[in-house]
Scaffold this motif. Structure first.
Motif, PDB file in Angstrom:
ATOM      1  N   GLU A  22     -50.573  15.350 -21.383  1.00  0.00           N
ATOM      2  CA  GLU A  22     -50.488  14.597 -22.628  1.00  0.00           C
ATOM      3  C   GLU A  22     -49.067  14.119 -22.916  1.00  0.00           C
ATOM      4  OE1 GLU A  22     -52.045  17.344 -25.427  1.00  0.00           O
ATOM      5  OE2 GLU A  22     -53.945  17.551 -24.354  1.00  0.00           O
ATOM      6  N   ILE A  23     -48.128  14.426 -22.032  1.00  0.00           N
ATOM      7  CA  ILE A  23     -46.740  14.000 -22.203  1.00  0.00           C
ATOM      8  C   ILE A  23     -46.577  12.561 -21.710  1.00  0.00           C
ATOM      9  CG2 ILE A  23     -44.330  14.427 -21.555  1.00  0.00           C
ATOM     10  CD1 ILE A  23     -45.122  17.351 -21.036  1.00  0.00           C
ATOM     11  N   VAL A  24     -45.773  11.795 -22.442  1.00  0.00           N
ATOM     12  CA  VAL A  24     -45.332  10.465 -22.022  1.00  0.00           C
ATOM     13  C   VAL A  24     -43.831  10.547 -21.754  1.00  0.00           C
ATOM     14  CG1 VAL A  24     -45.046   8.049 -22.701  1.00  0.00           C
ATOM     15  CG2 VAL A  24     -47.058   9.345 -23.479  1.00  0.00           C
ATOM     16  N   THR A  25     -43.397  10.067 -20.606  1.00  0.00           N
ATOM     17  CA  THR A  25     -41.960   9.973 -20.361  1.00  0.00           C
ATOM     18  C   THR A  25     -41.600   8.519 -20.089  1.00  0.00           C
ATOM     19  OG1 THR A  25     -42.064  10.305 -17.949  1.00  0.00           O
ATOM     20  CG2 THR A  25     -41.938  12.279 -19.334  1.00  0.00           C
ATOM     21  N   ALA A  26     -40.349   8.165 -20.367  1.00  0.00           N
ATOM     22  CA  ALA A  26     -39.874   6.807 -20.079  1.00  0.00           C
ATOM     23  C   ALA A  26     -38.415   6.863 -19.678  1.00  0.00           C
ATOM     24  CB  ALA A  26     -40.062   5.892 -21.287  1.00  0.00           C
ATOM     25  N   GLY A  27     -38.065   6.083 -18.652  1.00  0.00           N
ATOM     26  CA  GLY A  27     -36.696   6.035 -18.178  1.00  0.00           C
ATOM     27  C   GLY A  27     -36.467   4.823 -17.301  1.00  0.00           C
ATOM     28  N   ASP A  28     -35.198   4.633 -16.911  1.00  0.00           N
ATOM     29  CA  ASP A  28     -34.828   3.436 -16.146  1.00  0.00           C
ATOM     30  C   ASP A  28     -34.461   3.727 -14.700  1.00  0.00           C
ATOM     31  OD1 ASP A  28     -32.390   4.695 -17.336  1.00  0.00           O
ATOM     32  OD2 ASP A  28     -31.387   3.151 -16.149  1.00  0.00           O
ATOM     33  N   THR A  29     -34.558   4.998 -14.268  1.00  0.00           N
ATOM     34  CA  THR A  29     -34.139   5.346 -12.914  1.00  0.00           C
ATOM     35  C   THR A  29     -35.245   6.059 -12.146  1.00  0.00           C
ATOM     36  OG1 THR A  29     -33.308   7.580 -13.404  1.00  0.00           O
ATOM     37  CG2 THR A  29     -31.799   5.729 -13.803  1.00  0.00           C
ATOM     38  N   ALA A  30     -35.081   6.056 -10.818  1.00  0.00           N
ATOM     39  CA  ALA A  30     -36.016   6.788  -9.960  1.00  0.00           C
ATOM     40  C   ALA A  30     -36.043   8.259 -10.321  1.00  0.00           C
ATOM     41  CB  ALA A  30     -35.613   6.599  -8.490  1.00  0.00           C
ATOM     42  N   TYR A  31     -34.890   8.819 -10.698  1.00  0.00           N
ATOM     43  CA  TYR A  31     -34.844  10.238 -11.056  1.00  0.00           C
ATOM     44  C   TYR A  31     -35.616  10.514 -12.345  1.00  0.00           C
ATOM     45  CZ  TYR A  31     -31.489  11.623  -7.453  1.00  0.00           C
ATOM     46  OH  TYR A  31     -30.893  11.922  -6.262  1.00  0.00           O
ATOM     47  N   ASP A  32     -35.615   9.556 -13.272  1.00  0.00           N
ATOM     48  CA  ASP A  32     -36.449   9.707 -14.467  1.00  0.00           C
ATOM     49  C   ASP A  32     -37.919   9.786 -14.088  1.00  0.00           C
ATOM     50  OD1 ASP A  32     -34.446   9.536 -16.562  1.00  0.00           O
ATOM     51  OD2 ASP A  32     -34.247   7.427 -16.066  1.00  0.00           O
ATOM     52  N   MET A  33     -38.325   8.943 -13.125  1.00  0.00           N
ATOM     53  CA  MET A  33     -39.722   8.927 -12.694  1.00  0.00           C
ATOM     54  C   MET A  33     -40.077  10.257 -12.014  1.00  0.00           C
ATOM     55  SD  MET A  33     -40.457   5.904 -13.786  1.00  0.00           S
ATOM     56  CE  MET A  33     -39.175   6.252 -15.005  1.00  0.00           C
ATOM     57  N   LEU A  34     -39.199  10.747 -11.158  1.00  0.00           N
ATOM     58  CA  LEU A  34     -39.451  12.017 -10.481  1.00  0.00           C
ATOM     59  C   LEU A  34     -39.541  13.163 -11.482  1.00  0.00           C
ATOM     60  CD1 LEU A  34     -37.097  11.720  -7.379  1.00  0.00           C
ATOM     61  CD2 LEU A  34     -39.595  11.782  -7.357  1.00  0.00           C
ATOM     62  N   SER A  35     -38.663  13.164 -12.465  1.00  0.00           N
ATOM     63  CA  SER A  35     -38.674  14.219 -13.465  1.00  0.00           C
ATOM     64  C   SER A  35     -39.997  14.231 -14.219  1.00  0.00           C
ATOM     65  CB  SER A  35     -37.511  14.013 -14.440  1.00  0.00           C
ATOM     66  OG  SER A  35     -37.500  14.995 -15.444  1.00  0.00           O
ATOM     67  N   GLY A  36     -40.484  13.052 -14.598  1.00  0.00           N
ATOM     68  CA  GLY A  36     -41.748  12.970 -15.319  1.00  0.00           C
ATOM     69  C   GLY A  36     -42.933  13.403 -14.477  1.00  0.00           C
ATOM     70  N   THR A  37     -42.987  12.930 -13.237  1.00  0.00           N
ATOM     71  CA  THR A  37     -44.126  13.282 -12.388  1.00  0.00           C
ATOM     72  C   THR A  37     -44.108  14.757 -12.032  1.00  0.00           C
ATOM     73  OG1 THR A  37     -42.912  12.597 -10.395  1.00  0.00           O
ATOM     74  CG2 THR A  37     -44.318  10.957 -11.427  1.00  0.00           C
ATOM     75  N   ARG A  38     -42.939  15.314 -11.786  1.00  0.00           N
ATOM     76  CA  ARG A  38     -42.848  16.732 -11.446  1.00  0.00           C
ATOM     77  C   ARG A  38     -43.213  17.623 -12.626  1.00  0.00           C
ATOM     78  NH1 ARG A  38     -37.163  16.596  -7.910  1.00  0.00           N
ATOM     79  NH2 ARG A  38     -38.086  15.614  -6.037  1.00  0.00           N
ATOM     80  N   ALA A  39     -43.022  17.106 -13.843  1.00  0.00           N
ATOM     81  CA  ALA A  39     -43.418  17.866 -15.028  1.00  0.00           C
ATOM     82  C   ALA A  39     -44.914  17.753 -15.299  1.00  0.00           C
ATOM     83  CB  ALA A  39     -42.637  17.378 -16.249  1.00  0.00           C
ATOM     84  N   GLY A  40     -45.592  16.857 -14.599  1.00  0.00           N
ATOM     85  CA  GLY A  40     -47.022  16.684 -14.789  1.00  0.00           C
ATOM     86  C   GLY A  40     -47.393  15.713 -15.890  1.00  0.00           C
ATOM     87  N   ALA A  41     -46.420  14.903 -16.358  1.00  0.00           N
ATOM     88  CA  ALA A  41     -46.702  13.963 -17.439  1.00  0.00           C
ATOM     89  C   ALA A  41     -47.798  12.985 -17.037  1.00  0.00           C
ATOM     90  CB  ALA A  41     -45.433  13.201 -17.819  1.00  0.00           C
ATOM     91  N   GLY A  42     -48.705  12.702 -17.968  1.00  0.00           N
ATOM     92  CA  GLY A  42     -49.794  11.786 -17.675  1.00  0.00           C
ATOM     93  C   GLY A  42     -49.371  10.334 -17.650  1.00  0.00           C
ATOM     94  N   THR A  43     -48.359   9.990 -18.443  1.00  0.00           N
ATOM     95  CA  THR A  43     -47.826   8.628 -18.478  1.00  0.00           C
ATOM     96  C   THR A  43     -46.340   8.696 -18.168  1.00  0.00           C
ATOM     97  OG1 THR A  43     -49.443   7.940 -20.149  1.00  0.00           O
ATOM     98  CG2 THR A  43     -47.483   6.569 -19.885  1.00  0.00           C
TER      99      THR A  43
END
Length: 244
Positions: free
Chosen positions: A174-195
């Motif tokens: 149920e978490i949404v993350t947003a960022g401008d870098t590849a590391y932001d994307m990795l952090s969100g996916t590794r945390a299990g964020a749905g969006t």
């Protein structure tokens, strides 16, 4: 086919490049820090280190300096010089909000969502940015790497710290993350964020964001409320929707 939880009540946002426009201040502050440690401007060493800083945008800055300078003593000296230089540039008025960022955060919170601002900078720099923009109290919580064990991105720690500290949702999907870098994307996916939303206002292009796990790529953070509104309305955590 992807499964998206529709309860997206916790929104974890990056700062520099995502909600905050700093006009390349990271590179300028790094150059000052590198000079402080004797890295000659214009040298191959300087160019290589600067490229690494560009490639690792979004990562905890102390982690970057540990890689670049080898020893903890040098890394700490470089990090202190960087934070001081960046703070001076912030104090000089060289940052601004990404257009529509404040309004987007206010809208998300008005809709009942909890908003957390995260950064790879140290707490003192994060606070300087918030003060410079007049953003005190804008978000429900602010986090820097030291608030979540010290590792920063691309680890999931800050996203998971937001999950634990706010108690806003019961399921990481149920978490949404947003960022401008590849590391932001990795952090969100590794945390299990749905969006995991990438934005094109910062360091990395669409291909890098999508290639590192972005579920959506937006022109800017101003589009995030609309994206979430286009999904199923917020509902109990058990409810899910299927989309092709």
């Amino acid at each position: 086919m992807t499964t998206e939880h529709n309860s997206s009540r916790l929104v974890v946002l990056d700062m520099a490049g995502t909600t905050v426009a700093d006009g390349g201040l990271v590179e300028r502050a790094f150059e000052r820090a590198a000079g402080h440690l004797g890295v000659e401007p214009g040298s191959a060493d300087h160019a290589g280190k600067l490229q690494y800083v560009r490639d690792t945008m979004g990562e905890s800055k102390i982690s970057v300096f540990r890689h670049l300078f080898g020893t903890e003593e040098l890394a700490q000296r470089a990090n202190s010089a960087f934070e001081q230089a960046y703070g001076e540039l912030v104090d000089a008025g060289l940052i601004s909000e990404i257009p529509g960022a404040r309004a987007a955060i206010e809208q998300l919170r008005a809709e009942g969502r909890t908003v957390v601002l995260t950064t790879g900078f140290a707490r003192v720099t994060q606070d300087a940015i918030i003060d410079a923009l007049g953003w005190q109290g804008l978000a429900d919580l602010t986090l820097c790497p030291a608030d979540a064990g010290g590792r920063g991105r691309p680890y999931p720690d800050m996203v998971l710290a937001a999950f634990l500290r706010t108690g806003a949702v019961d399921d990481v999907r149920e978490i949404v993350t947003a960022g401008d870098t590849a590391y932001d994307m990795l952090s969100g996916t590794r945390a299990g964020a749905g969006t995991v939303a990438g934005v094109l206002t910062g360091a990395h292009e669409r291909e890098a964001l999508a290639g590192h796990g972005a579920t959506h790529v937006l022109g800017s953070i101003a589009e995030l409320p609309g994206l979430l509104a286009s999904m199923a309305p917020m509902a109990p955590a058990a409810s899910v929707t299927e989309s092709a």
